[in-house]
Design an enzyme around this catalytic site. Structure first.
Site, PDB file in Angstrom:
ATOM      1  N   SER A  53       0.817  -1.197   0.000  1.00 38.96           N
ATOM      2  CA  SER A  53       0.000   0.000   0.000  1.00 38.96           C
ATOM      3  C   SER A  53       0.863   1.263   0.000  1.00 38.96           C
ATOM      4  O   SER A  53       1.629   1.490  -0.925  1.00 38.96           O
ATOM      5  CB  SER A  53      -0.955  -0.033   1.196  1.00 38.96           C
ATOM      6  OG  SER A  53      -1.916   0.986   1.115  1.00 38.96           O
TER       7      SER A  53
ATOM      8  N   ASP B  74      -3.134   6.501  -3.386  1.00 36.77           N
ATOM      9  CA  ASP B  74      -1.883   5.959  -2.870  1.00 36.77           C
ATOM     10  C   ASP B  74      -1.403   4.895  -3.862  1.00 36.77           C
ATOM     11  O   ASP B  74      -2.073   4.626  -4.867  1.00 36.77           O
ATOM     12  CB  ASP B  74      -2.061   5.413  -1.451  1.00 36.77           C
ATOM     13  CG  ASP B  74      -2.967   4.196  -1.384  1.00 36.77           C
ATOM     14  OD1 ASP B  74      -3.760   3.985  -2.324  1.00 36.77           O
ATOM     15  OD2 ASP B  74      -2.883   3.449  -0.397  1.00 36.77           O
TER      16      ASP B  74
ATOM     17  N   ASP C 224      -1.294   1.645  -4.284  1.00 41.65           N
ATOM     18  CA  ASP C 224      -2.115   0.519  -4.740  1.00 41.65           C
ATOM     19  C   ASP C 224      -3.541   0.948  -5.044  1.00 41.65           C
ATOM     20  O   ASP C 224      -4.400   0.123  -5.343  1.00 41.65           O
ATOM     21  CB  ASP C 224      -2.089  -0.635  -3.734  1.00 41.65           C
ATOM     22  CG  ASP C 224      -2.793  -0.326  -2.429  1.00 41.65           C
ATOM     23  OD1 ASP C 224      -2.755   0.849  -2.011  1.00 41.65           O
ATOM     24  OD2 ASP C 224      -3.368  -1.247  -1.815  1.00 41.65           O
TER      25      ASP C 224
ATOM     26  N   ASP D 147      -6.062   2.132  -3.331  1.00 44.35           N
ATOM     27  CA  ASP D 147      -7.244   1.860  -2.510  1.00 44.35           C
ATOM     28  C   ASP D 147      -7.616   3.044  -1.624  1.00 44.35           C
ATOM     29  O   ASP D 147      -8.668   3.040  -0.991  1.00 44.35           O
ATOM     30  CB  ASP D 147      -7.083   0.579  -1.679  1.00 44.35           C
ATOM     31  CG  ASP D 147      -5.998   0.657  -0.624  1.00 44.35           C
ATOM     32  OD1 ASP D 147      -5.197   1.612  -0.638  1.00 44.35           O
ATOM     33  OD2 ASP D 147      -5.931  -0.267   0.222  1.00 44.35           O
TER      34      ASP D 147
END
Length: 576
Positions: free
Chosen positions: A149, A303, A305, A307
């Site tokens: 992440s 961000d 990734d 999500d």
């Protein structure tokens, strides 16, 4: 150097299938670096409710191919023991652009294949929400996404979803961890080659049509449904959301989109930021500069990734201002409830116990079902599923203050791409009314109250730090304050008792006048976190900024008073 540690390291070397980490660990041994070795072998990297996350490197307390292979073998065996049709349904595998993500994803697929479980593998980089969507769309038994992440570049991770599309929760996490503990050394874990897995039909590339289905689904979440010529700036923060966000905005009719070129291509080294998290100081500097250059009124940031979502909008003075996670959550929640509730089924919104209580006030007045759950989107998604099944409610929105949002049921996890698209739709709707986004927020605040919030984190590393954090929490339990500064404490909620939610080491102090202070240790870092919120009522005709200044001053006094109480209960002066 400790003899026992050296023996553990040598045993690890014999079982490590990756020449790179073998060489790395041999270097540590050759240097005689006992402290480094002790950290690497302090224990196994813990498999928790989001899977694994840690620093890349050799040893059981690091992210590496040996850990990935053993973890996947444990996951596969747990699935075979609990999901009878797993060999038919398979497991979805996706990955971000970080170092070692490709190798970890391939090892995951090849271990699953050796266990007779088909792997549905994204052939290229994939945003986390797309993987969660794929779990549902392909009716898979589970999904794995290799990502850390918004952590720094030296990290990677392994996130697991169940067949319902949500992140795993107890007892699945504990069952998988127990299965991993029984797995043989990594070099003995069965593994098919990629070509053999393909030949046996156990490696299946996820088709492009799935990405198209995802785009169609999130486009269906829009409520205004018309684009805008207004300038929008978008940054992928060196992550994997860029191509998907561009396609979504273009299809929605937002044709004046400017990407932050320096951060648009996936790059796991994150060269322009130290922490690729939009909340971190400096992370949005390039976005801000781009927005000023193109005169954009809206900035959207994912961000790495994709999500999470951060949003910047212009205030009355023309200055770009970052909205807080709670402000974005309240805006989206109100928009979805007011503009999107046309069906007879009762809508349902969910947030967390450390997010703003304002969404609850809005939901109650509008007749929507509402829940507060523990921190973490897994709890939001699973609560939505529970009430859909037991009461027939219709989940329409969920959020947590740490920039995580999802609209509807397209994705049973936070979705920074879908949420960004709906926020752009909200901004276009505001524009069609001759209103700014902050004007809409003020409209909500005048009706439901002005809520201000803040968070303070204190870091106490190591075993000694863990004792400090425990002492603070137990100090508040033994000696519960009757007041925090000028405000009386109406009630204390100790979530450790597990009365309404699963047990969690969290204390919440409900204050007079609608305020709240919440204390909890971080689940992933050596920190104790304090969350503060106050409600301020605007006077008739009072400028919202005047009320905000008054509320912020009160909030600062509340923060100072609570930290003083924490110090009375064992919190050191240092640690911030």
């Amino acid at each position: 150097m400790d003899t026992g540690l050296k023996e553990k390291a040598e045993a690890w070397l014999r079982a490590d299938p990756d020449p790179a980490t073998v060489e790395e660990l041999r270097g540590v041994l050759a240097r005689g670096d006992g402290a480094d070795l002790a950290d690497r072998f302090a224990g196994d990297l813990e498999f928790g409710t989001a899977g694994l996350r840690g620093v890349l490197g050799a040893g059981p307390n690091r992210m590496n191919r040996a850990v990935i292979r053993r973890t996947t073998a444990g996951l596969a065996r747990y699935l075979k023991a609990t999901v009878p049709d797993v060999a038919t349904r398979g497991v979805v595998i996706g990955r971000d652009g970080r170092r070692m993500s490709a190798e970890f994803a391939e090892d995951t697929a090849c271990v699953l294949a050796a266990e007779g479980i088909p792997a549905h593998v994204f052939p290229s980089l994939s945003p986390t929400p797309l993987v969660a969507f794929a779990a549902l769309h392909l009716n898979a038994a589970a999904a794995v996404v290799v990502t850390a992440s918004h952590n720094p570049p030296e990290y990677n991770g392994y996130k697991v979803y169940w067949g319902n599309g949500a992140q795993i929760i107890p007892p699945q996490d504990k069952g998988i961890a127990a299965a991993i503990a029984k797995v043989e050394p990594a070099n003995q874990v069965p593994l098919l080659s990629r070509s053999e897995a393909h030949a046996r039909g156990l490696w299946r590339d996820v088709p492009d049509s799935l990405g198209e289905a995802y785009l169609d689904a999130i486009l269906g979440l829009r409520l205004h449904g018309r684009g805008s010529d207004s300038s929008i700036v978008y940054t992928a923060m060196h992550g994997v959301g860029g191509v998907w966000m561009e396609r979504a905005l273009q299809r929605a009719g937002f044709l004046n989109v400017h990407v932050v070129a320096e951060q648009h291509q996936p790059d796991g080294t994150f060269p322009t930021v130290r922490f690729p998290n939009p909340e971190e100081p400096g992370a949005m500097d390039l976005s801000l500069a781009t927005a000023e250059r193109v005169k954009a009124n809206l900035v959207l940031a994912n961000d790495p990734d994709a999500d999470r979502l951060a949003v910047m909008v212009r205030d009355g003075a023309g200055t770009l201002r970052m909205l807080t996670g709670n402000e974005v959550g309240v805006l989206l929640g109100h928009y979805v409830l007011v503009q999107g509730t046309t069906r007879s089924t009762r809508p349902h919104v969910v947030t967390t116990i450390v997010s703003s209580t304002q969404l609850g006030d809005i939901a109650r007045e509008l007749g929507a079902a509402y829940d507060e759950v523990l921190t973490g989107f897994k709890w939001i998604a699973n609560r939505a599923l529970e009430r859909e099944k037991s009461e027939g409610t219709r989940f329409v929105f969920g959020y947590e203050e740490a920039l995580g949002y999802t609209v509807g049921t397209v994705c049973r996890d936070k979705d920074g791409i879908g949420a960004a698209l709906v926020f752009a739709d909200l901004a276009a709707w505001c524009e069609s009314r001759g209103q700014t986004v902050l004007g809409y927020l003020e409209e909500i605040q005048r009706r439901f109250g002005l809520y201000v919030s803040a968070q303070r984190n204190f870091t106490f590393p190591g075993a000694e730090g863990a004792q400090v954090i425990s002492r603070i929490m137990e100090g508040f339990r033994r000696s519960q304050p009757s007041r925090v500064g000028a405000l009386g404490v109406k009630s204390v909620l100790d979530y450790k008792k597990g009365e309404k939610l699963p047990p969690s080491n969290v204390l919440a102090f409900e204050l007079e006048g609608g305020g709240r202070v919440t204390a909890r240790p971080s689940g992933t870092e050596p920190k104790i976190k304090y969350y503060f919120e106050l409600k301020e009522t605007l006077g008739s005709g009072e400028p919202v900024e005047a009320a905000r200044a008054r509320a912020e001053a009160r909030l600062q006094k509340l923060i100072e008073a609570f930290i003083a109480l924490a110090r009375e209960r064992g919190q050191p002066e240092v640690g911030a």
